[in-house]
Structures are given as C-alpha cells and as structure tokens.
Design an enzyme around this catalytic site. Sequence first.
Site, short mmCIF file in Angstrom:
data_model
loop_
_atom_site.label_atom_id
_atom_site.label_comp_id
_atom_site.label_asym_id
_atom_site.label_seq_id
_atom_site.Cartn_x
_atom_site.Cartn_y
_atom_site.Cartn_z
N TYR A 65 8.33 -12.30 -21.63
CA TYR A 65 9.26 -11.18 -21.28
C TYR A 65 10.61 -11.78 -20.27
O TYR A 65 10.14 -12.45 -19.46
CB TYR A 65 8.61 -9.83 -20.62
CG TYR A 65 9.53 -8.96 -20.33
CD1 TYR A 65 9.73 -8.67 -18.96
CD2 TYR A 65 10.07 -7.97 -21.36
CE1 TYR A 65 10.72 -7.83 -18.55
CE2 TYR A 65 10.93 -7.18 -20.74
CZ TYR A 65 11.22 -6.93 -19.38
OH TYR A 65 12.10 -5.73 -19.02
N ASP A 82 0.95 -4.73 -20.48
CA ASP A 82 1.99 -5.62 -20.10
C ASP A 82 1.76 -6.08 -18.52
O ASP A 82 1.57 -7.12 -18.33
CB ASP A 82 3.47 -4.77 -20.15
CG ASP A 82 3.88 -4.94 -21.72
OD1 ASP A 82 4.92 -4.13 -21.82
OD2 ASP A 82 3.27 -5.53 -22.30
N HIS A 124 -8.15 7.39 -1.22
CA HIS A 124 -7.12 6.83 -0.27
C HIS A 124 -5.69 6.62 -0.97
O HIS A 124 -4.96 7.33 -0.69
CB HIS A 124 -7.67 5.44 0.49
CG HIS A 124 -6.86 4.85 1.46
ND1 HIS A 124 -7.24 3.86 2.27
CD2 HIS A 124 -5.66 5.33 1.93
CE1 HIS A 124 -6.23 3.79 3.22
NE2 HIS A 124 -5.15 4.42 2.92
N HIS A 129 0.83 5.91 -0.93
CA HIS A 129 -0.09 7.01 -1.26
C HIS A 129 0.80 7.61 -2.25
O HIS A 129 0.55 8.98 -2.44
CB HIS A 129 0.09 7.86 0.11
CG HIS A 129 -0.87 7.40 1.33
ND1 HIS A 129 -0.88 7.87 2.60
CD2 HIS A 129 -1.46 6.26 1.19
CE1 HIS A 129 -1.50 7.10 3.21
NE2 HIS A 129 -2.22 5.99 2.59
N HIS A 158 0.90 -1.15 -0.03
CA HIS A 158 0.02 -0.01 -0.03
C HIS A 158 0.72 1.41 0.01
O HIS A 158 1.93 1.20 0.86
CB HIS A 158 -0.82 0.04 1.32
CG HIS A 158 -1.51 1.29 1.46
ND1 HIS A 158 -2.53 1.95 0.59
CD2 HIS A 158 -1.66 2.03 2.58
CE1 HIS A 158 -2.88 3.07 0.93
NE2 HIS A 158 -2.48 3.16 2.20
O1 LIG Z 1 -3.23 4.75 4.80
C1 LIG Z 1 -2.96 4.66 6.05
C2 LIG Z 1 -3.54 5.51 6.92
O2 LIG Z 1 -4.67 6.08 6.47
C3 LIG Z 1 -1.57 3.82 6.33
O3 LIG Z 1 -1.01 3.17 5.08
C4 LIG Z 1 -0.28 4.70 6.83
O4 LIG Z 1 -0.02 5.62 5.76
C5 LIG Z 1 0.54 4.03 7.44
O5 LIG Z 1 0.35 3.34 8.33
P1 LIG Z 1 1.39 2.18 9.26
O6 LIG Z 1 1.58 1.18 8.02
O7 LIG Z 1 2.60 3.09 9.43
O8 LIG Z 1 0.61 1.86 10.46
#
Ligand SMILES: O=C(CO)[C@@H](O)[C@H](O)COP(=O)(O)O
Length: 234
Positions: A232, A138, A178, A115, A113
């Site tokens: 590939y 790809d 998000h 941002h 995950h």
């Molecule tokens: O998106 C979120 C919170 O909304 C999390 O991804 C934080 O950005 C990171 O959280 P930790 O992994 O440090 O608890």
Amino acid sequence: MSTATAKTLDTIARIRREVCALHAELTRYGLVVWTAGNVSARVPGRDLMVIKPSGVSYEDLTPEQMVVTDLYGVAVDGDADGEWGNPPLSPSSDTAAHAYVYRHMPDVGGVVHTHSTYATAWAARGESIPCVLTMMGDEFGGSIPVGPFALIGDDSIGQGIVETLKNSTSPAVLMQNHGPFTIGKDARSAVKAAVMCEEVARTVHISRQLGEPITIDQGHIDSLYARYQNVYGQ
Ligand SMILES: O=C(CO)[C@@H](O)[C@H](O)COP(=O)(O)O
C-alpha cells in the site's frame, strides 16, 4: 564542538520537534482531553527516549519542554557529548510504561497512549475488538487485544503492554479499565495506530448496536495485512 556532540544534539532537537508536533495530532483527531495521553520516541542508537512533560496543556507544549530520559524513565540532561537542555519539568507519568516497552521490544521506535472514547469503552469492558473490518486486517492483522488491569507508577503497565503485543501483529492494546497504548517503528506510526484504533473501535461499536458484525476469515485477514504493510501507498 565535536562531530559526535553536534550529531547527538541535532538528533535530540529533531526528535523533540517531532514528538511535540505529534502531540498536536492527538488533539486534532480528538483522541485526548485536557492533559490525558502522551507520545514518546526512542533516540536511535542510544538508550534514551523523548516524552512529553507531565500535566502540561497540549496548547502549551513546545519542543524544548520534551523531556529526555534513559530507558528506565530517569531524566538525563546530556552526556559526554554535551548537554541538550532538559526542561525543569517531570516527564509523563506513563514514562515507566513507555521505557519498559523500549527495553523489551527493540524494534519499537515510538509509543503512544490515549484515552480515546470508543477504544477506552472497549477497554472498560475488557473486550478485544473483533476483526470485522478490512481496515483492521490492514493495520492490525486481526483483532485488537486487551491487556491486563495495571496501576500506574511502576512497570506493571509496560509489562502488560509487552506481554500482550510481543507475539501479536497488532500495534495497539486496550489496557483494561484504562485505555489504548500503541507502538510503532517510529512515533508517527504509533500515532497512526492510535488514530486507526479509535476509528475501528467506533465503527465496530456502532455496527454491534444494529446486529452481530461478521468476522473475516483469517486467511483473508492475513492477505489484507500483507498487502497493506508491504504494498500500500507510495
Ligand atoms: O493515563 C494516565 C493517568 O492515568 C496518563 O496518560 C495521563 O492521562 C496523562 O499523564 P501525563 O502524560 O500528563 O503525565
């Protein structure tokens, strides 16, 4: 020490090193700021995962700080084979989401995950990224889909990820308002998907500022995806 004990402990130690090292790739590629984002890996053959501790600066992360949890996000410090020394740290606040994915997508070995700026900008609009680049064919086999708005803290985010990706070729989903979550056969593949997701989000954004990008015929997308996924590389 039994062979099983040694094998389990060696596996946990190896995965901790890998997961810790992959967090450095998120900062290397500019996908996170401060402590945002997280990487996890499934422990093969076990109902366990390894994920970063919550809120720890990337430059301070060490393999020993990676937290082992079960697939409901509960920290587990050992089993009949012995202890693997969980740190006195809480796992990532996104652990429930990662764990939900592992429970419901058995082929997934890694979850990431971030941002990252451009992908998160698309998520803020709740708009999927259209497949207008061969590299999207790809890596994603089509557009990068949007998942529903979901608050952190329970299975909502994980449910949104699984519902969106379970019937998709895309390893990335833009969770509305998000940011991107990515999956892979292993954690490194999920990190790659996060890197590629941000790259194409940026390129398509820039292209759209100058005009309307041209979508690629689905037959060509399928051909690109099949080649890249099966031919590939080495
Ligand atoms: O998106 C979120 C919170 O909304 C999390 O991804 C934080 O950005 C990171 O959280 P930790 O992994 O440090 O608890």
